[in-house]
Scaffold this motif. Structure first.
Motif, PDB file in Angstrom:
ATOM      1  N   SER A 153       0.848  -1.202   0.000  1.00 30.91           N
ATOM      2  CA  SER A 153       0.000   0.000   0.000  1.00 30.91           C
ATOM      3  C   SER A 153       0.882   1.250   0.000  1.00 30.91           C
ATOM      4  CB  SER A 153      -0.933  -0.017   1.204  1.00 30.91           C
ATOM      5  OG  SER A 153      -0.183   0.084   2.371  1.00 30.91           O
ATOM      6  N   ASP A 154       0.282   2.320  -0.488  1.00 28.35           N
ATOM      7  CA  ASP A 154       0.983   3.603  -0.588  1.00 28.35           C
ATOM      8  C   ASP A 154       0.024   4.668  -0.054  1.00 28.35           C
ATOM      9  OD1 ASP A 154       3.343   5.038  -2.464  1.00 28.35           O
ATOM     10  OD2 ASP A 154       1.512   6.258  -2.231  1.00 28.35           O
ATOM     11  N   GLY A 220      -1.479   4.641 -16.847  1.00 25.92           N
ATOM     12  CA  GLY A 220      -2.740   5.262 -17.272  1.00 25.92           C
ATOM     13  C   GLY A 220      -3.432   5.969 -16.111  1.00 25.92           C
ATOM     14  N   TRP A 221      -3.376   5.348 -14.960  1.00 16.89           N
ATOM     15  CA  TRP A 221      -4.044   5.946 -13.798  1.00 16.89           C
ATOM     16  C   TRP A 221      -3.328   7.216 -13.335  1.00 16.89           C
ATOM     17  CZ3 TRP A 221      -5.472   1.164 -10.276  1.00 16.89           C
ATOM     18  CH2 TRP A 221      -6.527   0.460 -10.902  1.00 16.89           C
ATOM     19  N   ALA A 222      -2.000   7.195 -13.358  1.00 15.79           N
ATOM     20  CA  ALA A 222      -1.259   8.412 -12.961  1.00 15.79           C
ATOM     21  C   ALA A 222      -1.609   9.552 -13.911  1.00 15.79           C
ATOM     22  CB  ALA A 222       0.246   8.139 -12.964  1.00 15.79           C
ATOM     23  N   SER A 232      -1.432  16.962  -7.049  1.00 12.44           N
ATOM     24  CA  SER A 232      -0.424  17.776  -7.748  1.00 12.44           C
ATOM     25  C   SER A 232       0.313  16.884  -8.747  1.00 12.44           C
ATOM     26  CB  SER A 232       0.577  18.347  -6.742  1.00 12.44           C
ATOM     27  OG  SER A 232       1.389  17.299  -6.241  1.00 12.44           O
ATOM     28  N   PRO A 233       0.855  17.482  -9.822  1.00 12.46           N
ATOM     29  CA  PRO A 233       1.666  16.693 -10.762  1.00 12.46           C
ATOM     30  C   PRO A 233       2.809  15.967 -10.051  1.00 12.46           C
ATOM     31  CG  PRO A 233       1.179  18.856 -11.700  1.00 12.46           C
ATOM     32  CD  PRO A 233       0.673  18.877 -10.274  1.00 12.46           C
ATOM     33  N   THR A 237       3.495  11.923 -10.121  1.00  8.89           N
ATOM     34  CA  THR A 237       4.778  11.398 -10.596  1.00  8.89           C
ATOM     35  C   THR A 237       5.453  10.549  -9.521  1.00  8.89           C
ATOM     36  OG1 THR A 237       5.029  13.359 -11.966  1.00  8.89           O
ATOM     37  CG2 THR A 237       7.023  12.077 -11.580  1.00  8.89           C
ATOM     38  N   ALA A 238       5.418  11.041  -8.285  1.00  2.00           N
ATOM     39  CA  ALA A 238       6.081  10.308  -7.195  1.00  2.00           C
ATOM     40  C   ALA A 238       5.355   8.989  -6.915  1.00  2.00           C
ATOM     41  CB  ALA A 238       6.114  11.177  -5.935  1.00  2.00           C
ATOM     42  N   TRP A 239       4.035   9.022  -6.948  1.00  2.00           N
ATOM     43  CA  TRP A 239       3.257   7.783  -6.721  1.00  2.00           C
ATOM     44  C   TRP A 239       3.612   6.746  -7.792  1.00  2.00           C
ATOM     45  CZ3 TRP A 239      -0.529   5.472  -9.885  1.00  2.00           C
ATOM     46  CH2 TRP A 239      -1.252   4.412  -9.291  1.00  2.00           C
TER      47      TRP A 239
END
Ligand SMILES: C[S@@+](CC[C@H](N)C(=O)[O-])C[C@H]1O[C@@H](n2cnc3c(N)ncnc32)[C@H](O)[C@@H]1O
Length: 269
Positions: A153-154, A220-222, A232-233, A237-239
């Motif tokens: 998980s994140d 695709g989800w990001a 936020s962008p 990106t980090a996720w």
């Protein structure tokens, strides 16, 4: 071109095939087992995934009308070899505009997969009314229902899922899309029209070895989450970077919720 690439459809097809709900498929099979011949219309057929999944479960003699608005996908769908008693014809149509033309002629079964989450409530109402007016059963597989489960998980998983589910409701060519609500709305609509509905989950399940599929979905989800501006962008990106690291390390699993259903009129023709 529809924006659904043949490569993406080829990548997802084994996951779709594994996910299709067996009780729903059994209900389709049982409903046609005494028929000598079945005429099927596949709405938004892509490269023919539903034909490949369903034809072994129907009586040997079958005629399929394969409907899509993407000529490249239709060309692939009709190039595949078929059993001798099965015929398939590509019919290029825009289903938003030409739904009635898609249902013209003899139809015993309307089939579709991965379409209903793209359509609007209004279009679904038109589909249900048109199908019910002809007393035809409908098999609708693999409607995304908004559920996701990530391992590991994140902290941003829930926010990304929420943003994806908002993005799913944007217009995909049929008006504001039902997205995750599609299967529930469709089932209720067919039941209100006097149909019996068999339904069940058809979730994609991906383990650590399913790297390409997970990578494609998560990218695709990001991108979808980024488009909604809900995060936020930098967060998107980090996720994605953290999730890609987990895939590369062989630690990533993913579940994506879908629903299948088979709706039959009280007295099938
Ligand atoms: C997610 S893909 C599913 C394809 C296939 N049913 C499958 O399960 O692999 C959605 C399909 O809908 C088709 N599509 C989207 N909008 C359409 C429209 N307005 N008319 C006809 N087909 C459309 C696309 O070309 C694409 O093949």
């Amino acid at each position: 071109m529809s924006g659904f690439s043949a490569d993406w459809l080829a990548l997802r097809e084994p996951y779709d095939l594994r996910a299709r709900n067996p009780a729903v498929l059994d209900a389709v099979t049982a409903s046609f087992k005494t028929r000598p011949f079945v005429h099927v219309v596949d709405l938004a057929c892509g490269t023919g995934s539903t034909l490949r999944a369903l034809s072994p479960r129907l009586p040997a003699r079958q005629n399929w009308k394969l409907i899509d608005n993407d000529l490249d996908l239709l060309a692939i769908a009709t190039a595949m070899p078929l059993a001798s008693d099965i015929s398939a014809k590509a019919i290029p149509l825009d289903l938003n505009r030409d739904l009635d033309a898609a249902l013209d002629g003899t139809v015993d079964l309307v089939a579709t997969s991965a379409l209903l989450d793209l359509v609007s409530d209004r279009w679904l109402e038109r589909l249900a009314a048109a199908v019910a007016a002809r007393s035809i059963p409908l098999y609708a597989a693999l409607s995304y229902d908004g559920r996701t489960a990530f391992t590991p998980s994140d902290p941003l998983d829930a926010a990304i899922t929420a943003a994806v589910n908002v993005h799913q409701r944007t217009d995909k060519g049929f008006g504001p899309a039902l997205g995750p609500a599609a299967a529930g709305v469709a089932i209720a609509r067919f039941e209100a029209l006097g149909y019996s509905v068999v339904h069940g989950f058809s979730d994609w399940t991906m383990g650590p070895d399913d790297r390409d599929m997970q990578a494609e979905i998560l990218e695709g989800w990001a991108s979808a989450a980024h488009d909604t501006a809900a995060l936020s962008p930098a967060d998107c990106t980090a996720w994605l970077a953290r999730r890609r690291d987990a895939i590369a390390a062989g630690r990533s699993s993913l579940k994506v919720g879908h629903v299948d259903f088979f709706a039959t009129p009280s007295a099938t023709r």
